[in-house]
Write a protein that holds these residues in place. Structure first.
Motif, PDB file in Angstrom:
ATOM      1  N   LYS A  14      33.687  19.093  52.565  1.00 38.25           N
ATOM      2  CA  LYS A  14      33.386  19.311  53.940  1.00 38.25           C
ATOM      3  C   LYS A  14      33.426  18.140  54.834  1.00 38.25           C
ATOM      4  O   LYS A  14      33.262  18.441  56.173  1.00 38.25           O
ATOM      5  CB  LYS A  14      32.139  20.264  53.848  1.00 38.25           C
ATOM      6  N   ASN A  15      33.191  17.073  54.257  1.00 39.64           N
ATOM      7  CA  ASN A  15      32.516  15.939  55.399  1.00 39.64           C
ATOM      8  C   ASN A  15      34.113  14.963  55.400  1.00 39.64           C
ATOM      9  O   ASN A  15      34.292  14.541  54.656  1.00 39.64           O
ATOM     10  CB  ASN A  15      31.552  15.032  54.792  1.00 39.64           C
ATOM     11  N   LYS A  16      34.468  14.866  56.736  1.00 36.89           N
ATOM     12  CA  LYS A  16      35.699  14.207  56.929  1.00 36.89           C
ATOM     13  C   LYS A  16      35.321  12.565  57.075  1.00 36.89           C
ATOM     14  O   LYS A  16      36.074  11.620  56.715  1.00 36.89           O
ATOM     15  CB  LYS A  16      36.441  14.493  58.180  1.00 36.89           C
ATOM     16  N   HIS A  38      31.265   6.328  40.519  1.00 41.28           N
ATOM     17  CA  HIS A  38      30.954   7.744  40.461  1.00 41.28           C
ATOM     18  C   HIS A  38      31.522   8.302  41.750  1.00 41.28           C
ATOM     19  O   HIS A  38      32.128   9.645  41.429  1.00 41.28           O
ATOM     20  CB  HIS A  38      29.330   7.688  40.662  1.00 41.28           C
ATOM     21  N   VAL A  39      31.305   7.858  42.930  1.00 38.63           N
ATOM     22  CA  VAL A  39      31.851   8.568  44.045  1.00 38.63           C
ATOM     23  C   VAL A  39      33.552   8.686  44.014  1.00 38.63           C
ATOM     24  O   VAL A  39      34.156   9.643  44.147  1.00 38.63           O
ATOM     25  CB  VAL A  39      31.197   7.891  45.322  1.00 38.63           C
ATOM     26  N   ARG A  48      41.225  14.021  46.708  1.00 34.27           N
ATOM     27  CA  ARG A  48      40.983  13.046  47.854  1.00 34.27           C
ATOM     28  C   ARG A  48      41.390  11.712  47.018  1.00 34.27           C
ATOM     29  O   ARG A  48      40.470  10.603  47.038  1.00 34.27           O
ATOM     30  CB  ARG A  48      39.744  12.979  48.576  1.00 34.27           C
ATOM     31  N   ILE A  49      42.864  11.556  46.681  1.00 35.20           N
ATOM     32  CA  ILE A  49      43.025  10.322  45.629  1.00 35.20           C
ATOM     33  C   ILE A  49      43.061   8.867  46.390  1.00 35.20           C
ATOM     34  O   ILE A  49      42.407   8.063  46.085  1.00 35.20           O
ATOM     35  CB  ILE A  49      44.612  10.363  45.261  1.00 35.20           C
ATOM     36  N   LYS A  50      43.587   8.944  47.371  1.00 36.30           N
ATOM     37  CA  LYS A  50      43.637   7.665  48.560  1.00 36.30           C
ATOM     38  C   LYS A  50      42.039   7.141  48.632  1.00 36.30           C
ATOM     39  O   LYS A  50      41.644   5.917  48.511  1.00 36.30           O
ATOM     40  CB  LYS A  50      44.529   7.715  49.657  1.00 36.30           C
ATOM     41  N   GLU A  51      41.250   8.267  49.270  1.00 35.23           N
ATOM     42  CA  GLU A  51      40.008   7.534  49.420  1.00 35.23           C
ATOM     43  C   GLU A  51      39.348   7.144  48.115  1.00 35.23           C
ATOM     44  O   GLU A  51      38.315   6.508  48.255  1.00 35.23           O
ATOM     45  CB  GLU A  51      39.288   8.834  49.993  1.00 35.23           C
ATOM     46  N   SER A  52      39.550   7.873  47.125  1.00 29.58           N
ATOM     47  CA  SER A  52      38.811   7.542  45.918  1.00 29.58           C
ATOM     48  C   SER A  52      39.219   5.986  45.491  1.00 29.58           C
ATOM     49  O   SER A  52      38.480   5.233  45.086  1.00 29.58           O
ATOM     50  CB  SER A  52      39.350   8.210  44.664  1.00 29.58           C
ATOM     51  N   ASN A  53      40.224   5.638  45.879  1.00 33.50           N
ATOM     52  CA  ASN A  53      40.664   4.130  45.806  1.00 33.50           C
ATOM     53  C   ASN A  53      39.770   3.204  46.611  1.00 33.50           C
ATOM     54  O   ASN A  53      39.756   1.976  45.973  1.00 33.50           O
ATOM     55  CB  ASN A  53      42.350   3.864  45.841  1.00 33.50           C
ATOM     56  N   MET A  55      36.851   3.437  47.014  1.00 31.99           N
ATOM     57  CA  MET A  55      35.683   3.465  46.501  1.00 31.99           C
ATOM     58  C   MET A  55      35.968   2.747  45.219  1.00 31.99           C
ATOM     59  O   MET A  55      34.858   1.763  44.899  1.00 31.99           O
ATOM     60  CB  MET A  55      35.042   4.524  45.934  1.00 31.99           C
ATOM     61  N   PHE A  56      36.712   2.599  44.497  1.00 30.31           N
ATOM     62  CA  PHE A  56      37.096   1.857  43.236  1.00 30.31           C
ATOM     63  C   PHE A  56      37.224   0.478  43.825  1.00 30.31           C
ATOM     64  O   PHE A  56      36.649  -0.571  43.091  1.00 30.31           O
ATOM     65  CB  PHE A  56      38.162   2.180  42.814  1.00 30.31           C
ATOM     66  N   GLU A  57      37.844   0.023  45.043  1.00 25.70           N
ATOM     67  CA  GLU A  57      38.113  -1.122  45.421  1.00 25.70           C
ATOM     68  C   GLU A  57      36.595  -1.675  45.835  1.00 25.70           C
ATOM     69  O   GLU A  57      36.431  -3.064  45.617  1.00 25.70           O
ATOM     70  CB  GLU A  57      39.040  -1.241  46.783  1.00 25.70           C
ATOM     71  N   LYS A  58      35.988  -0.885  46.518  1.00 27.26           N
ATOM     72  CA  LYS A  58      34.624  -1.313  46.573  1.00 27.26           C
ATOM     73  C   LYS A  58      33.839  -1.967  45.517  1.00 27.26           C
ATOM     74  O   LYS A  58      33.042  -2.922  45.509  1.00 27.26           O
ATOM     75  CB  LYS A  58      33.655  -0.459  47.769  1.00 27.26           C
ATOM     76  N   SER A  59      33.817  -1.100  44.439  1.00 24.42           N
ATOM     77  CA  SER A  59      33.208  -1.523  43.281  1.00 24.42           C
ATOM     78  C   SER A  59      33.691  -2.702  42.525  1.00 24.42           C
ATOM     79  O   SER A  59      32.981  -3.349  42.183  1.00 24.42           O
ATOM     80  CB  SER A  59      33.643  -0.264  42.432  1.00 24.42           C
ATOM     81  N   ILE A  60      35.083  -2.964  42.716  1.00 27.77           N
ATOM     82  CA  ILE A  60      35.551  -4.126  42.198  1.00 27.77           C
ATOM     83  C   ILE A  60      34.925  -5.317  43.141  1.00 27.77           C
ATOM     84  O   ILE A  60      34.622  -6.237  42.530  1.00 27.77           O
ATOM     85  CB  ILE A  60      37.187  -4.219  42.087  1.00 27.77           C
ATOM     86  N   ILE A  61      34.863  -5.201  44.412  1.00 23.26           N
ATOM     87  CA  ILE A  61      34.432  -6.184  45.297  1.00 23.26           C
ATOM     88  C   ILE A  61      33.019  -6.570  44.741  1.00 23.26           C
ATOM     89  O   ILE A  61      32.546  -7.580  44.837  1.00 23.26           O
ATOM     90  CB  ILE A  61      34.468  -5.958  46.658  1.00 23.26           C
ATOM     91  N   ASN A  62      32.182  -5.207  44.249  1.00 20.17           N
ATOM     92  CA  ASN A  62      30.913  -5.713  44.108  1.00 20.17           C
ATOM     93  C   ASN A  62      30.690  -6.346  42.759  1.00 20.17           C
ATOM     94  O   ASN A  62      29.504  -6.712  42.378  1.00 20.17           O
ATOM     95  CB  ASN A  62      30.176  -4.432  44.132  1.00 20.17           C
ATOM     96  N   ASP A  63      31.509  -5.867  41.997  1.00 22.39           N
ATOM     97  CA  ASP A  63      31.499  -6.505  40.331  1.00 22.39           C
ATOM     98  C   ASP A  63      32.816  -6.625  39.819  1.00 22.39           C
ATOM     99  O   ASP A  63      33.451  -5.589  39.467  1.00 22.39           O
ATOM    100  CB  ASP A  63      30.794  -5.497  39.532  1.00 22.39           C
TER     101      ASP A  63
END
Length: 127
Positions: A14-16, A38-39, A48-53, A55-63
């Protein structure tokens, strides 16, 4: 924070402006890498495949050692046809956790590349 993040995740479809909202909630938390993972998975599940990536990129940056984020990003890239980048990320994931090689061989996300020379080289730990 986990509960708050889960409530936000439930409203994904629901949230763009989801990425901005969740990023503001997750940044600089002790478990930010896991929360981004998780997100990212929830976004994948909702298509929402591209948006999921993102999140994974941000995860990699954090760890940088988060093998799950590397692996999931490789899955997304493979799904979107970015095979060369997918193989690079998969290689890093497997270097961090060797058991992911077996997982990748059976993962439908790599269906289109699993018989390529590059994929076989990355997932064949005996060579």
């Amino acid at each position: 924070l986990w509960e708050k993040t889960e409530k936000i995740v439930q409203g994904i479809s629901k949230n763009k402006s989801f990425i901005k909202i969740i990023d503001a909630e997750i940044q600089n938390t002790p478990y930010s890498s896991q929360l981004y993972d998780h997100v990212g998975l929830k976004l994948m599940d909702s298509g929402r495949i591209k948006e999921s990536n993102v999140m994974f990129e941000k995860s990699i940056i954090n760890d940088f050692t988060n093998e799950k984020a590397w692996y999931n990003s490789a899955c997304v890239l493979s799904q979107t046809g970015s095979y060369k980048d997918a193989l690079k990320k998969l290689s890093i994931a497997i270097s961090l956790k060797s058991s992911l090689a077996k997982t990748a061989k059976n993962d439908k996300n790599f269906k289109k590349i699993k018989n390529t020379k590059e994929f076989l080289k990355i997932t064949d730990l005996d060579s």
